[in-house]
Motif scaffolding. Structure first.
Motif, PDB file in Angstrom:
ATOM      1  N   SER A  40       3.833  -6.255  -3.544  1.00 53.03           N
ATOM      2  CA  SER A  40       3.585  -6.419  -2.105  1.00 53.03           C
ATOM      3  C   SER A  40       4.301  -7.670  -1.593  1.00 53.03           C
ATOM      4  O   SER A  40       4.374  -8.673  -2.309  1.00 53.03           O
ATOM      5  CB  SER A  40       2.082  -6.582  -1.859  1.00 53.03           C
ATOM      6  N   LYS A  42       1.498 -13.269  -0.481  1.00 55.46           N
ATOM      7  CA  LYS A  42       2.015 -12.963  -1.823  1.00 55.46           C
ATOM      8  C   LYS A  42       3.203 -13.886  -2.190  1.00 55.46           C
ATOM      9  O   LYS A  42       3.582 -14.740  -1.408  1.00 55.46           O
ATOM     10  CB  LYS A  42       2.402 -11.487  -1.909  1.00 55.46           C
ATOM     11  N   THR A  50       0.832  -1.205   0.000  1.00 50.91           N
ATOM     12  CA  THR A  50       0.000   0.000   0.000  1.00 50.91           C
ATOM     13  C   THR A  50       0.867   1.254   0.000  1.00 50.91           C
ATOM     14  O   THR A  50       0.596   2.203  -0.746  1.00 50.91           O
ATOM     15  CB  THR A  50      -0.937  -0.029   1.228  1.00 50.91           C
TER      16      THR A  50
HETATM   17  C1  LIG Z   1      -1.853  -7.182  -1.420  1.00 54.62           C
HETATM   18  C2  LIG Z   1      -2.326  -6.141  -2.349  1.00 54.62           C
HETATM   19  C3  LIG Z   1      -2.147  -4.770  -2.113  1.00 54.62           C
HETATM   20  C4  LIG Z   1      -1.657  -4.213  -0.811  1.00 54.62           C
HETATM   21  O1  LIG Z   1      -0.466  -4.699  -0.376  1.00 54.62           O
HETATM   22  P1  LIG Z   1      -0.095  -4.651   1.196  1.00 54.62           P
HETATM   23  O2  LIG Z   1       1.328  -5.108   1.193  1.00 54.62           O
HETATM   24  O3  LIG Z   1      -1.025  -5.587   1.891  1.00 54.62           O
HETATM   25  O4  LIG Z   1      -0.234  -3.248   1.650  1.00 54.62           O
HETATM   26  C5  LIG Z   1      -2.536  -3.889  -3.105  1.00 54.62           C
HETATM   27  N1  LIG Z   1      -3.082  -4.302  -4.250  1.00 54.62           N
HETATM   28  C6  LIG Z   1      -3.310  -5.610  -4.497  1.00 54.62           C
HETATM   29  C7  LIG Z   1      -3.921  -6.009  -5.803  1.00 54.62           C
HETATM   30  C8  LIG Z   1      -2.952  -6.560  -3.545  1.00 54.62           C
HETATM   31  O5  LIG Z   1      -3.206  -7.859  -3.783  1.00 54.62           O
END
Ligand SMILES: *Cc1c(COP(=O)(O)O)cnc(C)c1O
Length: 400
Positions: free
Chosen positions: A194, A199, A74
């Protein structure tokens, strides 16, 4: 088909699994642990040498010239949106089928997210819908490689070029994917990743922006460090106390502890991608015998990174709703999930009239039909077969 007549767990029968299988889970090994311990005993817990080492390795993996780490995906998206330099009232076009952070990063920067509908078979933003939504206020496109499949980048970059727009690619699902033979990360103006535990690689929390533009990389480095034009280690090296804050920034830094974990994880990325593709292939085969479930379409000339394996329910072949099938599979111990509630459905977005419900028909219809099946590299073959068995068990009960 062994369990065709077995009583569903949701009706009091024995579940396929006694220990539930999550939809995603990190893989941590002894090397990860040693890498962290080594940093714990070193001089630098943060703003040290591991950060640059991780960034350099990440840039090499993604084929980008620069990689700038952030404290989350984010924060990475926020940095990317800030680097665009939106003026008040400007707009960016994005997709409703994503995690809300994709659109939120625009609101952080005073820009207005405008939602364009997706293609029904891939759930990726439809380039034709993007073109319909372009106005004189449009400055950027924020596209998402949903589930790990790269968006139609060639068409999208052409549209961006024609209208003078910046492309931010939210590749939080797509580390290791390729489009037109090249890795995701070096293709768009700015690409965000991310490292959340679900992930492809994890640092606990963490993120990265890649770019080939040196000026943007410098902006991103300042943005994650209070808008200050040097960092602590650079000043130590120079033996100087002097620094200047030149932009308004944040503390969005990734630590050396996290970077060491990220480096260690990155070494195993190729093997994990191969395993993700293997599991997806097994699901593809299983779905050939389950006409009530349809996998998302996969376009040609790309390599899918399979963050998610999403199926669409053929509602006309089923006697139960998505939520009943979801609950029945959960009761069998299968951690199915739904990605995502369309962003414009969230109360915050509804109350501010970003897009009326009904205005994005393909996204809205898809939302009623989607389910994500468990998918992570640490899944065993037995885990995979349990999912297939539970799908047969539940769908034989609810198919017409
Ligand atoms: C996981 C994710 C985010 C946010 O990532 P964080 O590391 O949780 O802040 C943003 N966009 C998508 C499509 C995601 O899957």
């Amino acid at each position: 088909m062994l369990t065709r007549t077995a009583k569903l767990a949701i009706k009091g029968g024995t579940p396929v699994r006694s220990v539930p299988l999550p939809y995603a889970r990190q893989s941590i090994d002894d090397e990860d642990v040693s890498a962290l311990v080594e940093v714990l005993r070193s001089d630098w817990l943060t703003t040290g040498p591991k950060i640059e080492e991780f960034e350099t390795a990440f840039a090499a993996t993604t084929g980008a010239t620069y990689a700038v780490s952030f404290s989350s995906g984010t924060a990475a998206l926020h940095g990317a949106a800030a680097a665009v330099g939106f003026r008040p009232g400007e707009e960016a076009i994005t997709t409703p089928i994503t995690f809300c952070a994709t659109a939120n990063c625009l609101l952080y920067c005073g820009a207005r997210p405008v939602f364009a509908d997706v293609e029904f078979d891939t759930l990726l933003i439809n380039p034709k819908e993007i073109e319909h939504k372009i106005t004189s206020q449009t400055r950027a496109l924020v596209v998402v490689d949903y589930a790990g499949q790269p968006v139609a980048l060639r068409e999208i970059l052409e549209i961006a070029e024609k209208h003078g727009l910046t492309v931010i690619e939210d590749a939080c699902h797509a580390l290791g994917a390729k489009a037109h033979g090249r890795p995701v990360g070096g293709l768009s103006t700015l690409t965000a990743f991310s490292f959340h535990p679900v992930k492809h690689i994890t640092t606990g929390e963490g993120g990265m922006v890649t770019t080939n533009d040196r000026g943007l990389a410098e902006k991103l480095r300042r943005f994650r460090n209070h808008g200050i034009n040097s960092d602590h280690r650079q000043r130590e090296t120079r033996g100087s106390w002097f620094y200047e804050m030149v932009d308004l920034g944040y503390n969005y830094r990734l630590t050396d502890l996290q970077s060491a974990l990220g480096l260690s994880q990155l070494r195993r990325l190729d093997g994990w991608l191969a395993r993700r593709r293997e599991i997806a292939h097994r699901y593809d085969l299983a779905l050939q015998d389950l006409p009530a479930l349809r996998p998302l379409a996969v376009r040609s000339d790309l390599e899918h990174a399979y963050h998610l394996y999403v199926v669409q329910l053929e509602n006309n072949q089923l006697t139960a709703s998505r939520s009943e099938i979801f609950s029945a599979l959960r009761a069998e111990g299968i951690g199915v999930n739904v990605h995502y509630i369309p962003v414009h459905y969230h109360p915050f977005y509804r109350e501010r009239n970003f897009a009326p419900v009904g205005s994005l028909p393909r996204s809205e219809a898809a939302y009623e039909r989607i389910l994500s099946l468990p998918l992570f590299p640490g899944m065993s073959d037995k885990d995979m077969e349990d999912v297939v068995e539970a799908l047969h068990k539940v769908l034989s009960e609810f198919s017409r």
